[in-house]
Design an enzyme around this catalytic site. Structure first.
Site, PDB file in Angstrom:
ATOM      1  N   HIS A 105     -25.093 -30.800   0.977  1.00 31.64           N
ATOM      2  CA  HIS A 105     -24.774 -32.141   1.468  1.00 31.64           C
ATOM      3  C   HIS A 105     -25.146 -32.299   2.935  1.00 31.64           C
ATOM      4  O   HIS A 105     -25.039 -31.357   3.720  1.00 31.64           O
ATOM      5  CB  HIS A 105     -23.278 -32.456   1.335  1.00 31.64           C
ATOM      6  CG  HIS A 105     -22.877 -32.860  -0.035  1.00 31.64           C
ATOM      7  ND1 HIS A 105     -23.293 -34.042  -0.611  1.00 31.64           N
ATOM      8  CD2 HIS A 105     -22.106 -32.242  -0.952  1.00 31.64           C
ATOM      9  CE1 HIS A 105     -22.785 -34.126  -1.829  1.00 31.64           C
ATOM     10  NE2 HIS A 105     -22.065 -33.044  -2.068  1.00 31.64           N
TER      11      HIS A 105
ATOM     12  N   HIS B 275     -17.010 -33.494  -3.706  1.00 33.62           N
ATOM     13  CA  HIS B 275     -15.995 -32.507  -3.328  1.00 33.62           C
ATOM     14  C   HIS B 275     -15.134 -33.048  -2.177  1.00 33.62           C
ATOM     15  O   HIS B 275     -13.911 -32.945  -2.203  1.00 33.62           O
ATOM     16  CB  HIS B 275     -16.657 -31.199  -2.869  1.00 33.62           C
ATOM     17  CG  HIS B 275     -17.167 -30.320  -3.958  1.00 33.62           C
ATOM     18  ND1 HIS B 275     -18.223 -30.675  -4.769  1.00 33.62           N
ATOM     19  CD2 HIS B 275     -16.781 -29.076  -4.352  1.00 33.62           C
ATOM     20  CE1 HIS B 275     -18.466 -29.689  -5.621  1.00 33.62           C
ATOM     21  NE2 HIS B 275     -17.600 -28.707  -5.389  1.00 33.62           N
TER      22      HIS B 275
END
Length: 176
Positions: A141, A101
């Site tokens: 993440h 992303h």
């Protein structure tokens, strides 16, 4: 240390912020917001060259980050390390490093900057930062995954920009 940062971010959770972060992160799912922007820019003659640069950046990004680096490094996601955390989005099935992303977001922002899109790159940067933050907030993440996404996404844009310049020269198209 990174798990501690992510655990601290868990203390910021509120129902409203959870919904906002889920919405923001979904804008980056499969790079959709950046792909849509790229297509729109390619369709508009005035921004077509910038759209081509963005497309090149995103293609390099997919190959470098999603195909090569994620599988080469094979980093386990934070929610697999700390299973006590409730993840608010569907758990990604791929590896953690670098953040896809974030990489797609920064590939797009850097491509916009390199293409000279003065009005677009700054709001795109704000969105890219929000998307990157949302990935840590949502516990999918690590901070270094985000940093890797920023670095490799920006590098992808530079490579895409250089390739686009060569293509523009071959086809005698004026550069932006």
């Amino acid at each position: 240390m990174e798990i501690q940062i992510l655990n601290w971010l868990q203390s910021l959770h509120t129902p409203i912020l959870d919904k906002i972060m889920q919405l923001i992160t979904h804008l980056g799912d499969v790079g959709i917001i950046w792909i849509i922007l790229t297509i729109v820019m390619i369709l508009i003659p005035k921004t077509r060259k910038s759209g081509v640069i963005m497309a090149a950046a995103l293609i390099v990004d997919v190959i470098l980050c999603n195909v090569i680096l994620k599988n080469l490094i094979a980093r386990v996601r934070p929610y697999d390390v700390n299973t006590a955390v409730q993840v608010l989005v569907a758990k990604p099935k791929d590896f953690s490093f670098p953040s896809g992303h974030t990489a797609a977001s920064f590939a797009s922002v850097t491509a916009l900057y390199l293409a000279g899109e003065k009005k677009l790159w700054k709001p795109a940067l704000a969105l890219a930062i929000l998307i990157a933050f949302s990935r840590m907030y949502l516990y999918v993440h690590y901070p270094t995954d985000i940093l890797g996404g920023v670095i490799f996404g920006s590098l992808s844009a530079w490579i895409g920009y250089q390739c686009s310049k060569k293509m523009f020269n071959i086809f005698q198209v004026e550069r932006p």
